[in-house]
Design an enzyme around this catalytic site. Structure first.
Site, short mmCIF file in Angstrom:
data_model
loop_
_atom_site.label_atom_id
_atom_site.label_comp_id
_atom_site.label_asym_id
_atom_site.label_seq_id
_atom_site.Cartn_x
_atom_site.Cartn_y
_atom_site.Cartn_z
N THR A 196 19.66 56.31 33.42
CA THR A 196 20.74 56.99 34.14
C THR A 196 20.86 56.50 35.58
O THR A 196 19.86 56.05 36.17
CB THR A 196 20.45 58.51 34.15
OG1 THR A 196 21.35 59.16 35.04
CG2 THR A 196 19.02 58.82 34.61
N ASP A 197 22.05 56.68 36.16
CA ASP A 197 22.23 56.35 37.58
C ASP A 197 21.39 57.26 38.48
O ASP A 197 21.20 56.96 39.66
CB ASP A 197 23.71 56.40 37.98
CG ASP A 197 24.39 57.73 37.74
OD1 ASP A 197 23.72 58.71 37.35
OD2 ASP A 197 25.62 57.81 37.97
N GLU A 198 20.90 58.37 37.92
CA GLU A 198 20.13 59.31 38.76
C GLU A 198 18.81 58.72 39.23
O GLU A 198 18.20 59.24 40.18
CB GLU A 198 19.89 60.63 38.03
CG GLU A 198 21.19 61.32 37.71
CD GLU A 198 21.07 62.83 37.55
OE1 GLU A 198 20.05 63.40 37.95
OE2 GLU A 198 22.02 63.42 37.01
N LYS A 256 13.13 60.37 33.99
CA LYS A 256 13.87 59.19 33.52
C LYS A 256 13.34 57.92 34.19
O LYS A 256 13.20 56.88 33.54
CB LYS A 256 15.37 59.34 33.79
CG LYS A 256 16.06 60.44 33.01
CD LYS A 256 16.02 60.26 31.50
CE LYS A 256 16.78 59.06 31.00
NZ LYS A 256 16.75 59.01 29.49
N TYR A 312 14.30 65.94 36.34
CA TYR A 312 14.96 65.15 35.29
C TYR A 312 14.97 63.67 35.68
O TYR A 312 14.56 62.80 34.91
CB TYR A 312 16.40 65.65 35.06
CG TYR A 312 17.26 64.64 34.34
CD1 TYR A 312 17.07 64.35 32.99
CD2 TYR A 312 18.27 63.94 35.02
CE1 TYR A 312 17.86 63.41 32.33
CE2 TYR A 312 19.06 62.99 34.37
CZ TYR A 312 18.86 62.73 33.03
OH TYR A 312 19.63 61.78 32.39
P1 NAD Z 1 21.96 65.49 24.94
O1 NAD Z 1 21.18 66.53 25.65
O2 NAD Z 1 23.34 65.81 24.46
O3 NAD Z 1 21.18 64.99 23.65
C1 NAD Z 1 19.80 64.72 23.66
C2 NAD Z 1 19.35 64.61 22.21
O4 NAD Z 1 17.97 64.27 22.22
C3 NAD Z 1 19.49 65.92 21.44
O5 NAD Z 1 20.04 65.67 20.16
C4 NAD Z 1 18.05 66.42 21.33
O6 NAD Z 1 17.82 67.21 20.19
C5 NAD Z 1 17.29 65.11 21.29
N1 NAD Z 1 15.90 65.24 21.75
C6 NAD Z 1 15.45 65.83 22.88
N2 NAD Z 1 14.10 65.74 22.94
C7 NAD Z 1 13.70 65.06 21.83
C8 NAD Z 1 12.45 64.63 21.35
N3 NAD Z 1 11.31 64.91 22.00
N4 NAD Z 1 12.40 63.94 20.19
C9 NAD Z 1 13.55 63.67 19.51
N5 NAD Z 1 14.76 64.06 19.92
C10 NAD Z 1 14.85 64.73 21.08
O7 NAD Z 1 21.95 64.22 25.88
P2 NAD Z 1 23.07 63.14 26.24
O8 NAD Z 1 23.90 63.66 27.33
O9 NAD Z 1 23.66 62.65 25.00
O10 NAD Z 1 22.15 62.01 26.88
C11 NAD Z 1 21.58 61.01 26.06
C12 NAD Z 1 20.81 60.03 26.91
O11 NAD Z 1 21.68 59.45 27.87
C13 NAD Z 1 19.65 60.63 27.69
O12 NAD Z 1 18.59 59.71 27.67
C14 NAD Z 1 20.20 60.80 29.09
O13 NAD Z 1 19.17 60.75 30.04
C15 NAD Z 1 21.12 59.61 29.17
N6 NAD Z 1 22.27 59.74 30.07
C16 NAD Z 1 23.12 60.79 29.95
C17 NAD Z 1 24.24 60.87 30.78
C18 NAD Z 1 25.22 62.02 30.71
O14 NAD Z 1 26.05 62.17 31.62
N7 NAD Z 1 25.20 62.85 29.67
C19 NAD Z 1 24.47 59.86 31.74
C20 NAD Z 1 23.55 58.81 31.84
C21 NAD Z 1 22.46 58.75 30.99
O1 DAU Z 2 24.69 60.83 36.49
C1 DAU Z 2 24.23 60.82 35.19
C2 DAU Z 2 23.72 62.18 34.84
O2 DAU Z 2 24.86 63.02 34.73
C3 DAU Z 2 22.92 62.22 33.55
O3 DAU Z 2 21.79 61.42 33.69
C4 DAU Z 2 22.53 63.65 33.20
O4 DAU Z 2 21.88 63.70 31.95
C5 DAU Z 2 23.78 64.49 33.15
O5 DAU Z 2 23.44 65.84 32.92
C6 DAU Z 2 24.58 64.36 34.43
O6 DAU Z 2 23.89 64.99 35.55
P1 DAU Z 2 24.68 65.83 36.67
O7 DAU Z 2 23.73 66.76 37.29
O8 DAU Z 2 25.47 64.94 37.55
O9 DAU Z 2 25.72 66.58 35.68
P2 DAU Z 2 26.20 68.09 35.62
O10 DAU Z 2 27.30 68.14 34.60
O11 DAU Z 2 25.10 69.05 35.48
O12 DAU Z 2 26.85 68.31 37.07
C7 DAU Z 2 27.92 67.48 37.52
C8 DAU Z 2 28.27 67.95 38.92
O13 DAU Z 2 28.84 69.27 38.82
C9 DAU Z 2 27.10 68.08 39.85
O14 DAU Z 2 27.50 67.75 41.17
C10 DAU Z 2 26.73 69.56 39.79
C11 DAU Z 2 28.09 70.22 39.58
N1 DAU Z 2 28.06 71.47 38.82
C12 DAU Z 2 27.45 71.48 37.61
C13 DAU Z 2 27.38 72.63 36.88
C14 DAU Z 2 26.71 72.64 35.53
C15 DAU Z 2 28.62 72.63 39.36
O15 DAU Z 2 29.20 72.62 40.45
N2 DAU Z 2 28.52 73.79 38.63
C16 DAU Z 2 27.90 73.85 37.42
O16 DAU Z 2 27.85 74.94 36.82
#
Ligand code: NAD
Ligand code: DAU
Length: 373
Positions: free
Chosen positions: A153-155, A181, A177
């Site tokens: 992730t970019d985080e 990562k 988190y």
């Molecule tokens: P998500 O939370 O929707 O899905 C995660 C999945 O992983 C779920 O199906 C969960 O059951 C499974 N899981 C969790 N722990 C597990 C374990 N110990 N063993 C097997 N399965 C397990 O997540 P997402 O948003 O689809 O993110 C997927 C990946 O992409 C993650 O690695 C996350 O860090 C990365 N990512 C997400 C975002 C975003 O904005 N959503 C952005 C950048 C990177």
């Molecule tokens: O940047 C990539 C990441 O993006 C992924 O690695 C993470 O898995 C994913 O959860 C996401 O993280 P963020 O913290 O950026 O996403 P989130 O949707 O939780 O929040 C997006 C922005 O919105 C952030 O600035 C926090 C704000 N927010 C979020 C929630 C849930 C609010 O203002 N209110 C809220 O209730």
């Protein structure tokens, strides 16, 4: 034969490849699986997923309802931190795509431990399993080492005040988190350097689209707006995220799986940087609501002000995202409008307890927002 196992070559991950996708019942993982199988090129996919609150087999219903795709698909419920489950699956794979993680920053602040177990121990178990396969390859007992793609992730770059993060930048994770990562990535890189494993890493930006768990900003605010319940905006709402449609994120992962160079990291940037207030305004317009529904609530501790990545490394290889936010956001809202049953299922289980813990006091302290300011 050298004492270093052969690196897998990307051309082996073509038609007919056997892929292990962990976390394939989640948001991005299920999109990746749908894309891989819809190509109908003989690719076989095994999903290993623990089915945490965030995992949902319904996300894979389209695959399971299609006889041709279902014949190339296997689902295993299990934990990536459990070597007894992982080892036989890795032994059968040409590549492992580790999408599994605990993914919500707010939950990592409430309860960090699961993030470490999956994000650090889980990654280590997968890498050890790949290392065993590497030893078999060195002994001629299998053709090549499975490629290992770690989805990150970019985080890991931390907040970025100015400019855009490039792959060589230092890590500065600021939430549990993001720290988990970063640790997972460092392990993957270490196994490439030390044991010669064929590792590639992707760093995606904030992803949105259908099937995203409603804990995250866009699906939470969409589903709350559709229900007419308050939208809890953290602080001043001027935090900036770079939005990437899930179909592009999955396609970027697939591209790196096939074309990435072992040991390299690739940013998958969305190219649409917006302050949360702007996203919220667009969501209100798409759901037919107004700013009276929005509350400014106490901020997330350690809230990263801005993420921004430079996507030119992948662009130079010929990959770019395709879905414009102006199209992707309203179509995502339309999906949530049409899939209320899916949302109801995602907002079951521990949802009410989580929501009360995360938002109860915040909403009580919340204030109205002037949407024109
Ligand atoms: P998500 O939370 O929707 O899905 C995660 C999945 O992983 C779920 O199906 C969960 O059951 C499974 N899981 C969790 N722990 C597990 C374990 N110990 N063993 C097997 N399965 C397990 O997540 P997402 O948003 O689809 O993110 C997927 C990946 O992409 C993650 O690695 C996350 O860090 C990365 N990512 C997400 C975002 C975003 O904005 N959503 C952005 C950048 C990177
Ligand atoms: O940047 C990539 C990441 O993006 C992924 O690695 C993470 O898995 C994913 O959860 C996401 O993280 P963020 O913290 O950026 O996403 P989130 O949707 O939780 O929040 C997006 C922005 O919105 C952030 O600035 C926090 C704000 N927010 C979020 C929630 C849930 C609010 O203002 N209110 C809220 O209730």
């Amino acid at each position: 034969m050298t004492d270093r196992p052969e690196l897998a070559s990307a051309d082996r991950i073509g038609p007919g490849a056997r892929l292990l996708v962990t976390g394939g019942a989640g948001f991005i993982g299920s999109e990746l699986v749908r894309q891989l199988l819809a190509r109908r090129d003989g690719t076989r996919v095994t999903v290993l997923d623990k089915l945490t609150y965030a995992g949902n087999r319904a996300n894979l219903a389209a695959v399971e309802a299609d006889d041709e795709q279902a014949a190339r698909f296997t689902f295993v419920r299990g934990d990536i931190a459990d070597a007894a489950v992982v080892d036989p699956l890795v032994a059968e794979a040409d590549a492992v795509v580790n999408v599994a993680a605990e993914t919500h920053v707010d939950r990592s602040i409430l309860d960090p431990e699961a993030f470490l177990r999956t994000g650090v121990i889980g990654v280590h178990v997968l890498l050890e399993s790949v290392r065993v396969e590497a030893e078999k390859a060195a002994l001629g007992e299998r053709r090549a080492v499975p490629r290992f793609l770690q989805v990150s992730t970019d985080e890991v770059y931390g907040e970025v005040a100015e400019g855009r993060s490039v792959e060589a930048d230092a890590f500065a994770p600021r939430s549990p988190y993001a720290a988990a990562k970063a640790a997972g990535e460092l392990l993957a890189r270490a196994y490439h350097v030390t044991f010669g494993l064929d590792v590639v890493i992707t760093r995606g930006s904030n992803t949105y689209g259908p099937f995203q768990h409603p804990e995250k900003l866009i699906p939470l605010f969409t589903t709350n707006a559709l229900d007419g319940t308050p939208l809890p905006m953290y602080g001043d709402g001027m935090q900036i995220r770079d939005w990437l449609h899930v179909s592009d994120h999955a396609a970027g992962i697939d591209f790196v799986l096939r074309h990435g160079t072992a040991g390299e990291v690739y940013n998958i940037a969305g190219g649409t940087e917006l302050p949360n207030r702007d996203v919220i305004g667009r969501l209100l317009a798409a759901t037919g609501r107004d700013w009276t529904l929005v509350r400014t609530v106490p901020d997330r501790p350690g809230h990263d002000r801005r993420y921004a990545m430079d996507g030119s490394k992948l662009a130079a290889l010929g990959w770019a995202p395709k879905v414009a936010f102006d199209h992707g956001l309203p179509s995502t809202v339309a999906w949530y409008r049409a899939n209320a049953d899916w949302t109801a299922s995602a907002k079951s289980g521990d949802w009410d307890a989580y929501y009360a813990r995360q938002y109860g006091d915040r909403l009580a302290a919340g204030r109205a927002v002037d949407g024109t300011a």
